[in-house]
Motif scaffolding. Sequence first.
Motif, short mmCIF file in Angstrom:
data_model
loop_
_atom_site.label_atom_id
_atom_site.label_comp_id
_atom_site.label_asym_id
_atom_site.label_seq_id
_atom_site.Cartn_x
_atom_site.Cartn_y
_atom_site.Cartn_z
N SER A 66 6.93 -10.20 8.35
CA SER A 66 7.52 -8.83 8.42
C SER A 66 6.74 -7.75 8.06
O SER A 66 5.83 -8.07 6.79
N VAL A 67 6.65 -6.59 8.50
CA VAL A 67 6.16 -5.36 8.24
C VAL A 67 7.10 -4.17 8.03
O VAL A 67 7.94 -4.11 8.72
N PHE A 68 7.09 -3.74 6.75
CA PHE A 68 7.94 -2.68 6.50
C PHE A 68 7.22 -1.33 5.94
O PHE A 68 6.32 -1.27 5.40
N PHE A 69 7.76 -0.32 6.79
CA PHE A 69 7.43 1.09 6.66
C PHE A 69 8.29 2.04 5.98
O PHE A 69 9.23 1.97 6.56
N PHE A 70 8.21 2.53 4.77
CA PHE A 70 8.96 3.43 4.17
C PHE A 70 8.24 4.81 4.48
O PHE A 70 7.40 5.16 3.63
N GLU A 71 8.87 5.60 5.17
CA GLU A 71 8.49 6.91 5.31
C GLU A 71 9.01 8.04 4.60
O GLU A 71 10.04 7.88 3.98
N GLU A 72 8.39 9.24 4.53
CA GLU A 72 8.90 10.20 3.80
C GLU A 72 9.55 9.91 2.18
O GLU A 72 10.55 10.27 1.65
N MET A 73 8.75 9.16 1.51
CA MET A 73 8.86 8.90 0.26
C MET A 73 9.47 9.74 -0.49
O MET A 73 10.12 9.70 -1.79
N GLU A 74 9.04 11.18 -0.48
CA GLU A 74 9.43 12.44 -1.30
C GLU A 74 10.64 12.78 -0.92
O GLU A 74 11.40 13.43 -1.79
N LYS A 75 11.48 12.13 0.11
CA LYS A 75 12.97 12.30 0.24
C LYS A 75 13.69 11.29 -0.09
O LYS A 75 14.96 11.06 0.14
N ILE A 96 4.22 -0.69 3.55
CA ILE A 96 3.67 0.38 3.51
C ILE A 96 4.75 1.62 3.11
O ILE A 96 5.59 1.75 3.63
N PHE A 97 4.37 2.47 2.06
CA PHE A 97 5.07 3.42 1.61
C PHE A 97 4.17 4.61 1.88
O PHE A 97 2.92 4.92 1.83
N ILE A 98 5.04 5.71 2.56
CA ILE A 98 4.29 7.05 3.12
C ILE A 98 4.80 8.18 2.64
O ILE A 98 6.35 8.30 2.64
N GLY A 99 3.96 8.96 1.97
CA GLY A 99 4.77 10.18 1.61
C GLY A 99 3.69 11.60 1.15
O GLY A 99 2.45 10.96 1.20
N THR A 100 4.25 12.36 1.04
CA THR A 100 3.29 13.64 0.67
C THR A 100 3.21 13.89 -0.84
O THR A 100 2.13 14.77 -1.45
N THR A 101 3.96 13.12 -1.62
CA THR A 101 3.90 13.38 -3.17
C THR A 101 2.30 12.75 -3.76
O THR A 101 2.09 11.94 -3.05
N GLY A 102 1.90 13.67 -4.40
CA GLY A 102 0.33 13.63 -4.87
C GLY A 102 -0.48 14.38 -3.89
O GLY A 102 -1.83 14.39 -4.41
N GLU A 103 -0.24 15.13 -3.03
CA GLU A 103 -0.93 15.97 -2.27
C GLU A 103 -1.61 17.09 -2.95
O GLU A 103 -3.13 17.27 -2.95
N GLN A 121 10.97 0.41 10.12
CA GLN A 121 10.69 1.37 9.81
C GLN A 121 12.03 2.02 9.15
O GLN A 121 13.08 1.87 9.46
N PHE A 122 11.91 2.70 7.68
CA PHE A 122 13.15 3.17 7.15
C PHE A 122 12.54 4.63 6.75
O PHE A 122 11.55 4.97 6.25
N VAL A 123 13.55 5.64 7.30
CA VAL A 123 13.36 7.00 7.05
C VAL A 123 14.68 7.72 6.28
O VAL A 123 15.63 7.41 6.79
N PRO A 124 14.25 8.15 5.04
CA PRO A 124 15.48 8.66 4.03
C PRO A 124 16.59 9.39 4.63
O PRO A 124 17.44 9.33 4.53
N THR A 125 15.87 10.48 5.66
CA THR A 125 16.92 11.36 6.25
C THR A 125 17.85 10.84 7.34
O THR A 125 18.76 11.20 7.80
N LEU A 126 17.18 9.53 7.73
CA LEU A 126 18.29 8.82 8.67
C LEU A 126 18.84 7.71 8.13
O LEU A 126 20.25 7.44 8.46
N HIS A 127 18.43 6.95 7.22
CA HIS A 127 19.00 5.72 6.70
C HIS A 127 19.68 5.94 5.42
O HIS A 127 20.43 5.20 5.11
N PHE A 128 19.14 6.88 4.61
CA PHE A 128 19.58 6.97 3.24
C PHE A 128 20.12 8.55 2.87
O PHE A 128 19.34 9.27 1.99
N LEU A 169 1.04 -1.09 -0.10
CA LEU A 169 0.14 0.01 -0.15
C LEU A 169 0.85 1.28 -0.12
O LEU A 169 2.04 1.26 0.58
N SER A 170 0.35 2.40 -0.62
CA SER A 170 1.18 3.58 -0.57
C SER A 170 0.18 4.58 -0.27
O SER A 170 -0.85 4.72 -0.58
#
Length: 311
Positions: free
Chosen positions: A146-155, A185-192, A112-119, A79-80
């Motif tokens: 396993s459940v994976f959350f990828f936050e701040e996909m815009e970053k 689960i992908f999470i982001g503001t793109t498309g707002e 949880q994966f956060v771009p500004t922290l992990h990438f 899901l995104s």
Amino acid sequence: MLAILSVLFLCLSNPVCGVFQKLYCSISESCECDFKPNIRDLEWDLYKNVYGQHLAQEIVSEEVARFLKNKSPERPLVLSFHGSSGTGKTLVSSMLGNHLYGSAMSSPYIHQFVPTLHFSLPDRVKEYREELKSWVQGNLTECARSVFFFEEMEKMPPGLIDVLEPFLGPSHIVFRTNYRKAIYIFIGTTGEEVIKKLALESRQAGRDREEIKLAELEEAIARAVYNSTTSGFFQSSIIQQKLIERYVPFLPLSRRHVERCVHSQLCQRGSCGRSDVVEAVGGDMIYSPVQGQYFSSTGCKAVPAKINLFL
């Protein structure tokens, strides 16, 4: 010992063998013992505590229930979440964690994966790709649920997330682990902007927000995230291969939704009766557009800080 564990593991899904489940879980570290999905409570939590998001409430509860009913899914659930800051994306994510593993985000099987922290370094994308692939594969080998959350996909650096493509398809089974039982689960503001535009047009036309259908937004959101150079899904093969099950829109919130957030948080602080604070916080928010002031610019994100000012 391995033979005994194998027999007991098979019993987990067999009511006749239910008496052995506690024994199995007492001598095994299988994540199946911690995986205790409660769909009814998830549905109730979404209905009671997520405001102004009928699409997210319906899609998340329906897709998760459908996925978990299938003991041998053809592919993972992907899901995104899309929408402005403060509209409930993180809240719904935490509810998922809580009602799947009973421990919100603290379960060792929720990642949880956060771009500004992990990438955070754009020039290390190639290295990040290898690390991400290794992390995901290692965790899936450890736990198929396993459940994976990828936050701040815009970053998220473009091109990085595509390393997950093999894991999201219908045929990935490695080391006797069924990767198709995982949730992404992908999470982001793109498309707002797409979401805001339709919400505004509906409001100006006198149309109730609950009449907005997913079909009016899903394809437009997919195009927006695929074509945006600031999106982690820019020109992504994941979108090209249609590996995302649903694009979940989070609509902008009106003042009445913000005030419901205020009331809920006041109740958590033991101050349910402070209607003066509810009105004060609701009136202190910034709303857009200038002509009409229909939607909160920050959703419910600023509510805790505003409550501290007026309480």
